[in-house]
Design a protein around this motif. Structure first.
Motif, PDB file in Angstrom:
ATOM      1  N   UNK A  83      -6.427   1.032  -4.378  1.00 25.76           N
ATOM      2  CA  UNK A  83      -6.883   1.330  -5.686  1.00 25.76           C
ATOM      3  C   UNK A  83      -5.826   1.565  -6.694  1.00 25.76           C
ATOM      4  N   UNK A  84      -5.569   0.610  -7.676  1.00 24.71           N
ATOM      5  CA  UNK A  84      -4.747   0.665  -8.481  1.00 24.71           C
ATOM      6  C   UNK A  84      -5.311   1.086  -9.894  1.00 24.71           C
ATOM      7  N   UNK A  85      -5.591   2.383  -9.876  1.00 20.70           N
ATOM      8  CA  UNK A  85      -6.102   3.107 -11.254  1.00 20.70           C
ATOM      9  C   UNK A  85      -5.892   4.591 -11.035  1.00 20.70           C
ATOM     10  N   UNK A  86      -4.969   5.043 -11.794  1.00 19.91           N
ATOM     11  CA  UNK A  86      -4.602   6.239 -11.855  1.00 19.91           C
ATOM     12  C   UNK A  86      -5.502   7.530 -12.612  1.00 19.91           C
ATOM     13  N   UNK A 126      -4.010  -6.360 -15.943  1.00 16.23           N
ATOM     14  CA  UNK A 126      -3.338  -7.058 -14.992  1.00 16.23           C
ATOM     15  C   UNK A 126      -1.810  -7.172 -15.212  1.00 16.23           C
ATOM     16  N   UNK A 127      -1.554  -6.518 -16.386  1.00 18.25           N
ATOM     17  CA  UNK A 127      -0.225  -6.624 -16.756  1.00 18.25           C
ATOM     18  C   UNK A 127       0.943  -6.334 -15.904  1.00 18.25           C
ATOM     19  N   UNK A 132      -8.933  -6.888 -22.466  1.00 21.78           N
ATOM     20  CA  UNK A 132      -8.701  -5.752 -21.678  1.00 21.78           C
ATOM     21  C   UNK A 132      -8.322  -6.221 -20.332  1.00 21.78           C
ATOM     22  N   UNK A 133      -9.012  -6.840 -19.805  1.00 25.00           N
ATOM     23  CA  UNK A 133      -8.872  -7.334 -18.329  1.00 25.00           C
ATOM     24  C   UNK A 133      -7.238  -7.809 -18.243  1.00 25.00           C
ATOM     25  N   UNK A 134      -6.652  -8.555 -19.116  1.00 24.32           N
ATOM     26  CA  UNK A 134      -5.515  -9.076 -19.091  1.00 24.32           C
ATOM     27  C   UNK A 134      -4.428  -7.819 -19.222  1.00 24.32           C
ATOM     28  N   UNK A 135      -4.799  -6.765 -20.021  1.00 25.14           N
ATOM     29  CA  UNK A 135      -4.097  -5.818 -20.166  1.00 25.14           C
ATOM     30  C   UNK A 135      -3.880  -4.929 -18.924  1.00 25.14           C
ATOM     31  N   UNK A 153      -9.842 -11.674  -8.016  1.00 23.10           N
ATOM     32  CA  UNK A 153      -8.936 -12.753  -8.803  1.00 23.10           C
ATOM     33  C   UNK A 153      -7.760 -12.894  -7.888  1.00 23.10           C
ATOM     34  N   UNK A 154      -6.978 -14.039  -7.836  1.00 21.69           N
ATOM     35  CA  UNK A 154      -5.936 -14.431  -7.132  1.00 21.69           C
ATOM     36  C   UNK A 154      -4.899 -15.074  -8.017  1.00 21.69           C
ATOM     37  N   UNK A 155      -3.485 -14.745  -7.710  1.00 20.86           N
ATOM     38  CA  UNK A 155      -2.537 -15.460  -8.219  1.00 20.86           C
ATOM     39  C   UNK A 155      -2.364 -16.815  -7.659  1.00 20.86           C
ATOM     40  N   UNK A 156      -1.422 -17.571  -8.205  1.00 20.20           N
ATOM     41  CA  UNK A 156      -1.491 -19.077  -7.634  1.00 20.20           C
ATOM     42  C   UNK A 156      -0.934 -19.079  -6.391  1.00 20.20           C
TER      43      UNK A 156
END
Length: 547
Positions: free
Chosen positions: A480-483, A265-266, A260-263, A303-306
């Protein structure tokens, strides 16, 4: 699984020596990940397995509960068998079931000489669950997590913390699910390091363990973790294991579903610079400096990207001259946030969990875990909700990751929140769904009346001071990235009484069914009330699940 003893952070030339040593050890570790042994451990013989005997499984489970919980000598007993049936992938905030929960009537049972027929669970119901992978079918290879903790906290309650980590870092069969973990222990001895290392191996967690010799603030340890994660990832990549997401998380953070977390972050481009906070509940937000809004530093999980994790060690906030009072005065996530806002162009994106400041229907009196929302992560679950997460999450072995905390409303005013609670509203309960934004017929929010018993969601930290409900202001550069539109967000409202049974135990039977026990204790303070404990047992069987 190698480990290194000694301080992770030293100044000047010595720091380069230590870092070089870390790189060498990490490189050797990556060569051994696939072939490392899995030594036997007492941890593998978990008490979650029901014992076998000549009596019925129900009698054995009653004996277990009576011994572990100290139940009253006479109690009320009700048992259902449940077969999960996969439906669509959509998560319903409430699933209305055309069935009466009281179709099984409670029996009075003498715990010292129970009648086998009174205990026997003969009725079976089928409940729909969202389609989701079982524990052993999750690919979490995109993730590399870092956690800082202590030997004492890991050892507490028979390694309960490692058992919790294994729920989201392994396939449930003592093999990694692809995710990797770096653990920094604060001032651990060699024998303690080795014990933790071997225990992690036994559970199948792909982990690398290190320690500090000198006293070091939590903020300093998490800064050092960012360095190690960057180096560790480079060595993993050289051996064909590319990590896309790097998590700095506290030891009491629990991810119910990495898929679910991966989804969620997609939509982010992992080749870019992204810095994402994962606050779960209202307590993970606090009043802004001017008391006009709310702010968060990530809620103990970032969470951070590379590219972003590569920026952190270069920030001037973490130079030697700034490693004294600043590291001791601020929480690690606050220091990281303030430093990134001041010395980089990276904005903070937020994926909220149970609480979204943009949502004007929030009611802080309601228990977060019973709102019907799909959990992204849980934080301080034992402290805030007195939840034994290993028992609560066990049901996903049968019905998949997405059935945990799924909410069911039965025809006769009973509500099940899977893994959390069962409630009965004898005076009535109804479902309310908000109308589309801007609709002239949209009613005012009325989430319901709270029961009079003490709430397990009572704040144990300083609560935010802005308005109790309604949308609030968010600082600049926090996105905030949540619609909210399109989300199924039903609320349950009721009047009068609410009787609640809380999950207190969960175990696997020989046929791999999951047995859950929900208990309502006798109220010893009220001599007029029933002085017997009440137990509801749900037996989740393997059924109509997709392969």
């Amino acid at each position: 699984m190698p480990f290194i003893k000694g301080p992770i952070s030293l100044q000047g030339r010595s720091s380069h020596i230590v870092l070089t040593l870390v790189i060498i050890v990490l490189f050797l570790h990556t060569l051994r990940i696939v072939s490392r042994p899995k030594p036997p451990s007492a941890l593998l013989r978990d008490a979650e397995i029901l014992p076998e005997g000549s009596t019925s499984p129900e009698e054995l489970y009653l004996q277990r509960l009576s011994k572990d919980l100290g139940l009253t000598s006479e109690l009320s007993w009700r048992a259902w068998r449940i077969v999960p049936s996969e439906q669509s992938e959509d998560w319903p905030s409430v699933t209305e079931v055309n069935l009466k929960f009281e179709a099984v009537q409670p029996k009075l049972v003498d715990t010292s000489a129970p009648d086998r027929l009174d205990l026997y669970a003969k009725k079976r119901m089928e409940l729909p669950v969202p389609a989701s992978p079982l524990l052993g079918r999750v690919d979490a290879s995109d993730f590399l997590f870092g956690i800082s903790t202590t030997y004492a906290r890991i050892k507490d309650r028979d390694f309960a913390m490692i058992k919790a980590w294994s729920r989201w870092l392994t396939d449930g069969h003592h093999h990694s699910n692809g995710a990797s973990l770096v653990v920094v222990l604060n001032q651990a001895r060699n024998d303690e390091l080795e014990e933790i290392d071997m225990t992690l191996q036994a559970t199948g967690i792909d982990a690398w363990v290190t320690t500090t010799e000198e006293p070091m603030s939590m903020a300093r340890r998490y800064f050092e973790l960012s360095r190690i994660l960057k180096t560790f990832a480079a060595n993993l990549a050289a051996n064909g294991q590319d990590k896309r997401w790097f998590g700095l998380v506290e030891d009491d953070v629990f991810f119910p579903s990495l898929s679910h977390l991966r989804d969620r972050l997609f939509s982010y481009n992992t080749d870019g610079q992204h810095y994402i906070g994962l606050p779960s509940e209202r307590l993970d937000w606090e009043a802004s400096d001017d008391d006009q809004g709310l702010r968060t530093y990530g809620g103990g999980a970032v969470l951070l990207t590379r590219q972003s994790i590569s920026v952190v060690p270069t920030l001037p906030c973490f130079e030697s001259r700034a490693s004294g009072p600043a590291f001791r005065a601020k929480r690690w996530d606050q220091l990281l946030h303030d430093c990134l806002m001041l010395h980089s162009e990276i904005d903070m994106h937020v994926l909220p969990g149970f609480y979204n400041p943009k949502d004007d229907t929030y009611d802080r009196q309601l228990d977060s875990y019973e709102t019907g929302q799909k959990p992204l992560l849980l934080r301080r679950y034992a402290q805030r909700h007195l939840l034994n997460i290993n028992k609560a999450h066990l049901v996903t072995n049968v019905c998949g990751e997405s059935c945990f905390m799924q909410r069911y409303l039965f025809d006769d005013k009973w509500v099940l929140v899977n893994g959390i609670s069962i409630s009965h509203y004898p005076d009535g309960v109804k479902v309310s769904r908000p109308l589309p934004p801007g609709s002239p017929d949209a009613p005012a929010a009325s989430p319901g009346k709270r029961d009079e018993e003490p709430s397990l969601d009572t704040p144990t930290e300083d609560a935010p001071t802005p308005a109790e409900s309604g949308a609030v202001a968010i600082p600049q550069r926090v996105i905030i990235d949540d619609e909210l539109e399109g989300i199924d967000k039903a609320s349950l409202s009721w009047t009068g009484r609410k009787n609640m049974w809380r999950l207190v135990d969960s175990a696997l039977s020989k046929d791999r069914a999951v047995w859950q026990a929900y208990v309502k204790r006798a109220d010893k303070r009220d001599p007029e009330s029933d002085q017997r404990d009440s137990v509801i047992v749900l037996i989740w069987e393997h059924g109509k699940m997709n392969a």
